[in-house]
Design a protein around this motif. Structure first.
Motif, PDB file in Angstrom:
ATOM      1  N   ASP A  59       0.818  -1.215   0.000  1.00 39.52           N
ATOM      2  CA  ASP A  59       0.000   0.000   0.000  1.00 39.52           C
ATOM      3  C   ASP A  59       0.855   1.269   0.000  1.00 39.52           C
ATOM      4  OD1 ASP A  59       0.994  -0.254   2.516  1.00 39.52           O
ATOM      5  OD2 ASP A  59      -0.909   0.043   3.566  1.00 39.52           O
ATOM      6  N   ARG A  61       3.415   2.280   1.703  1.00 42.11           N
ATOM      7  CA  ARG A  61       3.998   2.825   2.921  1.00 42.11           C
ATOM      8  C   ARG A  61       5.451   2.373   3.003  1.00 42.11           C
ATOM      9  NH1 ARG A  61       0.345   1.485   7.984  1.00 42.11           N
ATOM     10  NH2 ARG A  61      -0.334  -0.359   6.790  1.00 42.11           N
ATOM     11  N   ASP A 310       2.024  -6.725   2.986  1.00 40.77           N
ATOM     12  CA  ASP A 310       0.890  -5.934   3.483  1.00 40.77           C
ATOM     13  C   ASP A 310       1.264  -5.485   4.891  1.00 40.77           C
ATOM     14  OD1 ASP A 310      -1.550  -5.238   4.877  1.00 40.77           O
ATOM     15  OD2 ASP A 310      -2.657  -6.167   3.242  1.00 40.77           O
ATOM     16  N   THR A 312      -0.138  -3.716   7.259  1.00 39.98           N
ATOM     17  CA  THR A 312      -1.112  -3.933   8.335  1.00 39.98           C
ATOM     18  C   THR A 312      -1.161  -5.403   8.724  1.00 39.98           C
ATOM     19  OG1 THR A 312      -2.442  -2.096   7.505  1.00 39.98           O
ATOM     20  CG2 THR A 312      -3.508  -3.603   9.036  1.00 39.98           C
ATOM     21  N   GLU A 315       1.953  -6.311  10.679  1.00 35.53           N
ATOM     22  CA  GLU A 315       1.870  -5.878  12.082  1.00 35.53           C
ATOM     23  C   GLU A 315       1.050  -6.863  12.904  1.00 35.53           C
ATOM     24  OE1 GLU A 315       0.245  -2.028  11.493  1.00 35.53           O
ATOM     25  OE2 GLU A 315       2.188  -1.067  11.099  1.00 35.53           O
ATOM     26  N   HIS A 316      -0.037  -7.376  12.321  1.00 34.87           N
ATOM     27  CA  HIS A 316      -0.845  -8.384  13.023  1.00 34.87           C
ATOM     28  C   HIS A 316      -0.031  -9.667  13.237  1.00 34.87           C
ATOM     29  CE1 HIS A 316      -4.555  -6.259  13.320  1.00 34.87           C
ATOM     30  NE2 HIS A 316      -4.709  -6.110  12.022  1.00 34.87           N
ATOM     31  N   ASP A 772     -10.162  -7.179  11.598  1.00 33.72           N
ATOM     32  CA  ASP A 772      -9.679  -5.888  11.110  1.00 33.72           C
ATOM     33  C   ASP A 772     -10.296  -5.584   9.747  1.00 33.72           C
ATOM     34  OD1 ASP A 772      -8.357  -3.616  10.323  1.00 33.72           O
ATOM     35  OD2 ASP A 772      -6.360  -4.353  10.847  1.00 33.72           O
ATOM     36  N   LYS A 774      -9.713  -3.214   7.797  1.00 39.42           N
ATOM     37  CA  LYS A 774      -8.738  -2.686   6.839  1.00 39.42           C
ATOM     38  C   LYS A 774      -8.109  -3.797   5.997  1.00 39.42           C
ATOM     39  CE  LYS A 774      -6.059  -0.540   9.811  1.00 39.42           C
ATOM     40  NZ  LYS A 774      -6.733  -0.730  11.112  1.00 39.42           N
ATOM     41  N   ILE A 775      -8.115  -5.007   6.513  1.00 43.12           N
ATOM     42  CA  ILE A 775      -7.520  -6.123   5.776  1.00 43.12           C
ATOM     43  C   ILE A 775      -8.383  -6.511   4.580  1.00 43.12           C
ATOM     44  CG2 ILE A 775      -6.814  -8.552   5.923  1.00 43.12           C
ATOM     45  CD1 ILE A 775      -4.945  -6.654   7.395  1.00 43.12           C
TER      46      ILE A 775
END
Length: 829
Positions: A59, A61, A310, A312, A315-316, A772, A774-775
C-alpha cells in the motif's frame, strides 16, 4: 668588477629567474588543473543520503531504506569544542592562518620527507574524502595531490573555516557503519558527540589518521597510543594542561557501550534483511544494468523497491508471534527449570558436541572479541610482523596448541584435507619461532581471564517478549544460555491466487536473533504427508474413504521398488497399532504413520511423490529418494512449504512466490517487473479431495474462526520441530517453531507437538485478520468446488454405496458366468 662578484651577480640573476619561472610554472599548472574536469562542489550541499533506496509495502507505505551513510549532519555551532580543538591541534595547527594549502608545512614535509609531520590541511583532507581515491601509483598520486590543492582552495573560497570543519567531521567514515562524528560517538561510546569527554574526543580525532589501525574496537592498544598523541598535541597548543594530560593518558578507553547501527528496528526486519541479499544478487544480472552499463547499488542509487508485503497484515503477524511465543516460552522455561538442555540425555559424543556449540557462541560474542583484542593485539602484531601471511583465527591457534602436544597432529590434518601444505608449513614455522611461547601463553591467559569475566554477574540488557528487552544482573555465560534457550518462529502468509507474500516473520526479535527462520531448512514431519496422499489420489484414483488397517507395514531390504539396504518398518508416533480399519480421511487426520507407509508401498515409487512435490515448488534435490519421505524426513523451509500448500488453496494451480512487484530507478524508470509463473499440478477434482481432507483434519476442533480453512500439523523426532500449515481460500500461512539447537526442545508430545507449538499462532493471526476491516478478508469466501462428477468425500455416503455394491455385484458376476457357460451346463447346475 672582480670575477667572484660577476659570478655572484649571475647566480643571483639566475636564482631570481628560476624563482619567477617556478612561480609562473606553478601558476600555469594550477590554471591547467583548474581547466581539467573538476568535481562540482555543490555536491556538498546535498550529501549522499538523498540517494537512499526506499522499500515500499503493497500500500506504498515505507518499510525501510538502504543507505550508504549512517550519518546525522552536525553544524559547527553544535560541535563539541574539544573535538574541534583536538582536530586543529593534531591535523592542521595553522588551519586558521592559511587559505587551504599550507606552504610552510608543505616545504617542511618535502625537506624532512614527512618525518616531522605531513602537509595535508583539513581542507585538502576534505577534498580527498569527496573527490579523489588514493592511488598507489606515485605519478598519479602527485597529480591527485595537486588536484586536492585546487579543490581545497575552492572550498576556502566557497565556505567558511567553520563550515569546512563541520563538513569534514560529518563526512569521515569511522567504520562500523558510522559516517560522521555524531554516528561515531553513538557507535563507540553510546552518547551524543556533544557529551563526549576530552579523552573520548581525542580517540575519534586519532582515528582520522587511520580508522582501522587506530580503532578502539579492533586495535585498542594502538587507539590508546594515538589518543595520547592527540592529547599531547592539545597540550602543545594550550588546549589542555600538562597535569590533565598526565591524568588522561593513563586512562583506558571505555567502549562498553559500543553498539553498531543495524536495521532490526521497523516492520518486517527479517524480510528486509533477506531482501537485501536478494536485490544484490538480482541486480548483478546483465539485463538489469544501468544505461551506462554499470551495476545498480542499492545503497547509493536511489532505487524504489515495491514489495508485496501488506504492512497492516505484517503488524498483526508480529503481534500474534509475540503473544504466542511469550506464552510458549513461559511453558518452556518451566519445563527446564532445574535442568540443563546441554547435558540432558546426552552421551559422551553429544555432550562434546553441545559443549563445543556453547564455546563457539562465547567466542563469537562481542564481549569475548573485546577481551581478545585487548589481550592479544600486541602479540598478534609481533607474529604478523614476523610472519606477514600468518592467519590467527581461533581455529589456527587451537590447531597449533594441539600440534605442540602431538607432533603428528598437523600431518593428520593434512592427510584428511583439513589444511593444505602452505598452512602446515606456516604453523610449523610459528611453532618453532621464539614467539610461540609468548603466543601460547597469552592465549592461555586470555582463556583464563575470559572464563572469569563470563562467570561474573554484571548489569546488562537481555531480550524480553513483552518489553522487547529488560535490564538484569546476569553473568555473560548465563546470558548466552538464556538467549539460546528461546524458542524461535518462522512464518509466511501468501495469497494463493497471486503468489504474493503478504507477511514474513523470521524470528522472535531481530535485535537479538538475526537468523531468518523463514528460509532455514527444517525437517517437516507430517506436513509432508498430504503430498503423499495427493499423489495416491491423483495417480491411482484412490478414494479418500478407502479403508486401510492400522498395522505395521514393512518395506523389506532390497525391495526393487525402493532399493533399501535395511528393512524399514516404522512405528506410529504413539508406538501403537490399533488394527482397526480407517479411511484415508481419518488416517490423515490422526497422522498415522502406518497408513502413509501403506500408501508408499501401493504407489511403488518414491519418484511419483517427489515429482508432485517438485511441481508444487519444492526443489527435488532437497527431497530424499527414500520412502521415509512419506513420514516427513525432508528438510525444507517455510517459504517453499507455504507456496506448495498454496496449490491446494488455488484449485490445484501452483503460483511461484513473489515478494517484489517492481523496481524503479531514481528517475522513475522501471528496471524490473515481476513476471508471474504458474502451472497446474493437480486436476481440479483431485485437488478438491485434498482440500476436503485438510478441512476434515481440523473439523472437530473448536477454533471459532469465521473463515473456511484446513490444515496439517507436523512434529519431528524428539519434538525438535513443530509445524502448522493453514489454508484458507484467500490466505495460506506456513509456520515453523523450534529451537536454534536440536537440544532446545520440549520433551513430551503434550507440549512439543505442532498443534501446540505452531497452530496457535495461525489461529490468533487469522482472528486478528478477520476482526480488522482494513484487511478486507472475506470470511464467507469458500474453496473452489469443481463442476461435474466429483469423488465422494462424505464417507458415510461412500460406505452406503459400498454396501449396495456388495449386494449387486454377485448377481452381475453370476450373469457373466451364465453367458460364458453352455445351456446344458446351466441346466445341470
Amino acid at each position: 668588477m672582480s670575477r667572484s662578484s660577476r659570478f655572484f651577480k649571475k647566480l643571483t640573476r639566475f636564482t631570481w629567474f628560476a624563482f619567477i619561472l617556478g612561480l609562473f610554472a606553478i601558476a600555469l599548472m594550477f590554471f591547467f588543473i583548474s581547466k581539467t574536469k573538476m568535481p562540482d562542489t555543490r555536491e556538498l550541499e546535498n550529501p549522499s543520503y538523498e540517494y537512499a533506496s526506499i522499500i515500499y509495502s503493497q500500500d506504498l507505505r515505507e518499510l525501510g531504506r538502504y543507505f550508504k551513510y549512517n550519518r546525522e549532519a552536525i553544524d559547527f555551532e553544535d560541535l563539541n569544542p574539544a573535538i574541534v580543538d583536538a582536530l586543529v591541534s593534531t591535523e592542521d595547527e595553522r588551519y586558521f592562518k592559511h587559505n587551504g594549502v599550507d606552504l610552510r608545512s608543505t616545504f617542511r614535509a618535502v625537506a624532512f620527507l614527512g618525518t616531522k609531520g605531513g602537509a595535508s590541511t583539513i581542507s585538502q583532507q576534505l577534498a580527498k574524502l569527496f573527490f579523489t581515491d588514493r592511488s598507489s601509483n606515485f605519478i598519479k598520486r602527485v597529480w591527485q595531490k595537486l588536484k586536492e590543492w585546487v579543490i581545497a582552495i575552492e572550498f576556502e573560497r566557497r565556505y567558511t573555516k567553520q563550515e569546512i570543519i563541520a563538513m569534514y567531521l560529518n563526512k569521515f567514515d569511522f567504520l562500523y557503519n558510522s559516517y560522521g562524528v555524531q554516528a561515531a560517538a553513538s557507535t563507540y561510546f553510546g552518547k551524543d558527540q556533544a557529551s563526549l569527554s576530552i579523552e573520548e574526543c581525542a580517540v575519534l580525532v586519532g582515528m582520522l589518521k587511520n580508522p582501522s589501525l587506530y580503532n578502539p574496537k579492533k586495535n585498542p592498544l594502538n587507539a590508546i597510543k594515538r589518543r595520547n598523541i592527540v592529547l599531547g598535541q592539545m597540550v602543545r597548543n594550550d588546549f589542555l594542561s600538562t597535569k590533565e594530560f598526565e591524568r588522561l593518558k593513563a586512562e583506558d578507553i571505555d567502549i562498553s557501550k559500543f553498539n553498531r547501527t543495524v536495521h532490526y528496528k521497523g516492520p518486517a526486519p527479517y524480510f528486509r534483511a533477506t531482501l537485501t541479499s536478494y536485490l544484490k544478487k538480482l541486480l548483478k544480472e546483465d539485463k538489469y544494468l544501468k544505461t551506462d552499463g554499470t551495476k545498480y547499488n542499492i545503497y547509493e542509487d536511489g532505487l524504489k523497491i515495491f514489495t508485496t508485503i501488506d504492512l497492516t497484515m505484517q503488524e498483526h503477524a508480529e503481534k500474534s508471534m509475540t503473544r504466542h511465543m511469550s506464552d510458549l516460552q513461559t511453558r518452556f522455561f518451566n519445563r527446564w527449570k532445574g535442568e540443563d538442555p546441554w547435558t540432558f540425555e546426552s552421551d559422551e559424543n553429544q555432550a562434546r558436541i553441545r559443549k563445543k556449540s556453547l564455546d563457539n557462541l562465547i567466542a563469537q560474542s562481542d564481549r569475548f572479541q573485546q577481551i581478545k583484542n585487548r589481550e592479544m593485539s600486541q602479540i598478534f602484531s609481533k607474529v604478523r610482523d614476523a610472519f606477514p601471511s600468518a592467519r590467527l583465527w581461533d581455529s589456527d591457534i587451537n590447531r597449533m596448541l594441539k600440534a605442540s602436544e602431538d607432533p603428528k597432529y598437523l600431518s593428520k590434518l593434512l592427510a584428511e584435507d583439513f589444511i593444505n601444505k602452505t598452512q602446515k608449513s606456516r604453523y610449523e614455522k610459528i611453532l618453532k619461532s621464539d614467539l610461540w611461547p609468548e603466543l601460547s601463553g597469552a592465549w592461555g591467559g586470555l582463556k583464563s581471564k575470559a572464563d572469569k569475566i563470563f562467570r561474573k554477574k554484571v548489569n546488562m540488557t537481555v531480550f524480553d517478549h513483552e518489553k522487547g528487552e529488560i535490564k538484569v544482573n546476569m553473568s555473560p555465560m548465563d546470558s548466552i544460555r538464556y538467549h539460546r534457550m528461546h524458542m524461535q518462529l518462522g512464518s509466511v502468509a501468501m495469497d494463493p491466487k497471486t503468489g504474493y507474500v503478504k507477511t514474513w516473520v523470521g524470528g522472535i526479535g531481530n535485535k537479538y536473533f538475526q537468523y531468518d527462520h523463514v528460509q532455514s531448512d527444517r525437517q517437516v514431519g507430517s506436513t509432508f504427508k498430504p503430498f503423499v496422499y495427493a499423489t495416491a489420489i491423483s495417480q491411482q484414483a484412490m478414494s479418500p474413504c478407502q479403508k486401510v488397517k492400522d498395522l505395521q507395514y514393512t518395506i523389506p531390504a532390497k525391495d526393487p521398488n525402493f532399493g533399501l539396504m535395511d528393512t524399514w518398518a516404522p512405528e506410529n508416533a504413539d508406538g501403537k497399532f490399533s488394527g482397526e480399519d480407517m479411511t484415508l480421511m481419518e488416517a490423515l487426520r490422526r497422522s498415522r504413520n502406518s497408513i502413509s507407509v501403506w500408501l508408499m508401498k501401493e504407489l511403488g515409487s518414491v519418484g511419483l511423490v517427489r515429482n508432485l512435490a517438485s511441481d508444487m515448488g519444492i526443489k527435488k534435490s532437497k527431497i530424499p529418494n527414500a520412502p521415509s519421505i512419506c513420514l516427513g524426513s525432508a528438510d525444507l523451509n517455510v517459504l517453499e512449504m507455504t507456496s506448495a500448500y498454496s496449490s491446494f488453496a488455488n484449485n490445484g494451480i501452483y503460483r511461484k512466490p513473489i515478494f517484489i512487484t517492481k523496481i524503479e530507478d531514481k528517475n522513475g524508470r522501471v528496471i524490473y517487473n515481476a513476471i508471474p509463473e504458474q502451472r497446474r499440478v493437480m486436476q481440479e477434482q483431485y485437488n478438491y479431495v485434498m482440500v476436503e481432507m485438510l478441512k476434515y483434519v481440523v473439523k472437530n476442533h473448536q477454533f471459532r474462526l469465521q473463515s473456511e480453512f484446513g490444515g496439517k500439523t507436523g512434529t519431528t523426532n524428539d519434538y525438535v520441530d513443530g509445524w502448522f500449515m493453514g489454508v484458507t481460500p484467500e490466505i495460506v500461512v506456513g509456520t515453523w517453531v523450534g529451537g536454534e539447537d536440536p537440544w532446545i526442545r520440549f520433551t513430551n508430545l503434550q507440549d512439543g507437538q505442532g498443534g501446540v507449538m505452531a497452530r496457535p499462532f495461525f489461529i490468533d493471526f487469522m482472528k486478528r485478520l478477520e476482526a480488522d476491516p482494513k484487511i478486507g478478508l472475506n470470511p464467507n469466501a469458500t474453496f473452489v468446488k469443481p463442476v461435474g462428477d466429483l469423488i465422494e468425500t462424505d464417507c458415510s455416503k461412500y460406505e452406503a454405496k459400498e454396501r449396495f455394491e456388495r449386494v449387486v455385484v454377485p448377481d452381475e458376476a453370476a450373469k457373466q458366468r451364465e453367458d460364458e457357460m453352455g445351456e446344458e451346463e446351466i441346466e445341470e447346475e
